[in-house]
Design a protein around this motif. Structure first.
Motif, short mmCIF file in Angstrom:
data_model
loop_
_atom_site.label_atom_id
_atom_site.label_comp_id
_atom_site.label_asym_id
_atom_site.label_seq_id
_atom_site.Cartn_x
_atom_site.Cartn_y
_atom_site.Cartn_z
N PHE A 197 0.83 -1.22 0.00
CA PHE A 197 0.00 0.00 0.00
C PHE A 197 0.86 1.27 0.00
O PHE A 197 0.50 2.27 -0.63
CB PHE A 197 -0.96 0.00 1.19
CG PHE A 197 -2.17 -0.87 0.97
CD1 PHE A 197 -2.97 -0.69 -0.15
CD2 PHE A 197 -2.52 -1.87 1.86
CE1 PHE A 197 -4.09 -1.49 -0.37
CE2 PHE A 197 -3.63 -2.67 1.66
CZ PHE A 197 -4.41 -2.49 0.53
N GLY A 239 -3.67 5.29 4.01
CA GLY A 239 -4.52 4.89 5.14
C GLY A 239 -4.60 3.38 5.25
O GLY A 239 -4.54 2.81 6.35
N ALA A 240 -4.69 2.71 4.11
CA ALA A 240 -4.75 1.25 4.10
C ALA A 240 -3.45 0.66 4.65
O ALA A 240 -3.47 -0.36 5.35
CB ALA A 240 -5.02 0.74 2.69
N VAL A 296 -4.34 12.54 -5.51
CA VAL A 296 -5.19 13.19 -4.50
C VAL A 296 -6.17 12.21 -3.87
O VAL A 296 -6.44 12.27 -2.67
CB VAL A 296 -5.95 14.38 -5.13
CG1 VAL A 296 -6.99 14.93 -4.16
CG2 VAL A 296 -4.97 15.47 -5.52
N ILE A 297 -6.69 11.29 -4.67
CA ILE A 297 -7.73 10.38 -4.16
C ILE A 297 -7.14 9.03 -3.73
O ILE A 297 -7.37 8.56 -2.61
CB ILE A 297 -8.83 10.17 -5.23
CG1 ILE A 297 -9.50 11.52 -5.53
CG2 ILE A 297 -9.87 9.17 -4.72
CD1 ILE A 297 -10.40 11.50 -6.74
N PRO A 348 -4.00 8.95 -0.61
CA PRO A 348 -4.40 8.95 0.81
C PRO A 348 -5.10 7.66 1.23
O PRO A 348 -4.90 7.18 2.35
CB PRO A 348 -5.36 10.14 0.92
CG PRO A 348 -5.09 10.99 -0.27
CD PRO A 348 -4.62 10.07 -1.34
N ILE A 349 -5.90 7.10 0.30
CA ILE A 349 -6.58 5.84 0.64
C ILE A 349 -5.54 4.73 0.83
O ILE A 349 -5.60 3.96 1.80
CB ILE A 349 -7.60 5.46 -0.47
CG1 ILE A 349 -8.76 6.45 -0.47
CG2 ILE A 349 -8.11 4.04 -0.26
CD1 ILE A 349 -9.75 6.24 -1.61
N ALA A 350 -4.58 4.68 -0.08
CA ALA A 350 -3.54 3.65 0.03
C ALA A 350 -2.69 3.86 1.27
O ALA A 350 -2.34 2.89 1.97
CB ALA A 350 -2.67 3.66 -1.23
#
Lengths: 396, 85
Positions: free
Chosen positions: B15, B71-72, B63-64, B67-69
């Motif tokens: 991630f 956070g994961a 941008v999208i 942050p998700i990765a």
């Protein structure tokens, strides 16, 4: 727990936290996009700085080869944006803006009408005058706005002459819709013209001859120009009133704004309907569709040109169906009707996907062109001129 | 035990790699002047439009997705610690 399961669980948990909070990281402070009692939002000043500098450099940046209409729109929104900003500006800046507005109006008037139209302008108009209400209405609005903010009685006769032409062009049509192309009448142009006549009446100190009767008759007949499936005014008609384009996002929000000077109740209703039918607000962001959901038509036939992207709609992003033109105009609608929550969401989307570029106090959006920037300038600056007209008082 | 532990470690690393990749590509595209090509994405064509489109896609991913990765990675690292107790 195997790797795949752990990965999926991590991804889901992270997405549930990140996606609903992403807008927080991108949203500017309200001072950047909400007008304060002291004056316009910061974005208005920054957009104006960039566009005045671009104008001085001789840049028009509107891709005339794609659509020459954008060129006129750029001129009009720039002039109207600066006119609104001037009302709250310092004397020195006010004078700078006056010079720019005069230059913009002069440049438009120096061109033949064909200059701002697509090739099919050269057909046979139903009205024997053969003139474009698109051009005549926007020139009238720019000049009336200019004279409302910087009074000059010596130019009243010139203004009254232009207004007389506009009244004539609209009054000649069977449904009071003036043509902008042969047998093609745009709601945007006609409602803008009605607003221009209201500003002109304010400047002259009396209604333009025939304008009040025209406005009342137009409002009385507005129901026949309204799409029954959405309650929104259609975007374009034939001279006889047959629908060409049904409701469109690139038209509906601006139409509502123009109607504010004509019928405030109808304007508010049009804005609320446009918002309901066209705006999507996911996770703290917002954008607008160009067309309402076709399902609203049920088994009825769709408008003749429904769902056909054109030079007015601008690009429509696939899958989410976000319209560039519709979303830009939605900013105008939201600011005009003081819908601060929606303005915030639209501005957040612009921070994400319109690629703002800030340099030395000037702002432009790289994902748009000169027209898009000018629309956003006007959206952020608008308000003072309309208030001036409604209050019926002159400035000095 | 060693195999299980090291396999758990690879998830957050994966991630982190996914989170960093768009940022790295963005840096390379920036060095190539791709951001200057955004202007012509809407109406133009050719190499500048291609670079501009690449910038737009990578920016949105950065941008999208980053942050998700990221956070994961954090969540999977937490899971690893929790499993290790």
């Amino acid at each position: 727990m195997n790797k795949l399961l752990q990965g999926l669980l991590s991804l889901v948990v992270s997405s549930c936290v990140v996606l609903p909070t992403l807008h927080v990281a991108l949203r500017p402070s309200p001072a950047r996009y909400v007008r304060s009692p002291d004056g316009p939002p910061e974005m208005a000043r920054e957009l104006a700085a960039a566009q005045v500098a671009a104008w001085d450099d001789g840049q028009r940046d509107v891709a005339r080869q794609v659509n020459p209409e954008w060129d006129l729109g750029h001129h009009t929104f720039l002039a109207l944006g600066l006119t609104n900003l001037a009302i709250d500006a310092t004397p020195a800046l006010r004078e700078t803006y006056r010079a720019k507005v005069d230059a913009v109006v002069a440049e438009v008037r120096a061109r033949p009408q064909q200059h701002f139209h697509l090739a099919y302008f050269d057909g046979a108009f139903r009205d024997r005058r053969g003139r474009s209400l698109f051009v005549d209405g926007e020139v009238l609005l720019m000049l009336a706005g200019r004279l409302a903010v910087w009074p000059d009685p010596a130019r009243h006769a010139e203004l009254a002459g232009l207004a007389k032409d506009v009244v004539g062009e609209m009054s000649a049509g069977p449904v009071l819709m003036g043509e902008s192309y042969p047998n093609e009448c745009w709601m945007y142009d006609n409602t803008l013209a009605l607003a221009a006549l209201a500003v002109t009446g304010h400047v002259l100190g009396h209604a333009v001859e025939g304008a009040e009767a025209l406005t009342q008759r137009w409002l009385a007949g507005a129901a026949r120009l309204t799409d029954p499936h959405t309650g929104l005014l259609v975007a374009s008609t034939t001279w006889d009133g047959g629908t060409l384009d049904g409701p469109e996002g690139s038209s509906a929000f601006a139409v509502a704004h123009f109607l504010e000077l004509v019928d405030a109740k109808m304007a508010r209703e049009q804005y609320e309907r446009a918002k309901e039918r066209l705006v999507v607000r996911p996770l703290g962001f917002a954008y607008a569709h160009e067309w309402p959901d076709p399902a609203l038509w049920g088994k009825d036939p769709l408008p003749v040109r429904a769902g056909m992207p054109d030079v007015d709609s601008g690009p429509v992003i696939p899958l989410v169906h976000a319209g560039a033109g519709a979303s830009g105009m939605a900013v105008l609608g939201a600011t005009a009707f003081h819908d601060d929550a929606l303005v915030a969401e639209l501005v957040t989307s612009m921070e994400l996907a319109a690629f703002p570029e800030r340099k030395n106090g000037a702002l432009r959006f790289r994902a748009t062109n000169g027209l898009g920037d000018a629309v956003l300038l006007y959206a952020m600056a608008q308000g003072p001129l309309w208030r001036l007209v409604r209050a019926g008082k002159a400035t000095s | 035990m060693t195999t299980s532990s090291s396999s758990l470690v690879t998830v957050p690393r994966f991630f982190l790699l996914v989170a960093g990749l768009p940022l790295a590509i963005l840096a390379v595209l920036g060095a190539c002047g791709a951001r200057e090509g955004i202007d012509v994405v809407m109406t133009g064509s050719g190499s500048r439009a291609l670079l501009g489109a690449a910038w737009v896609a990578t920016w949105l991913a950065a941008v999208i997705a980053s942050p998700i990765a990221a956070g994961a990675a954090l969540v999977s690292f937490g899971l690893r610690r929790w499993r290790g107790r």
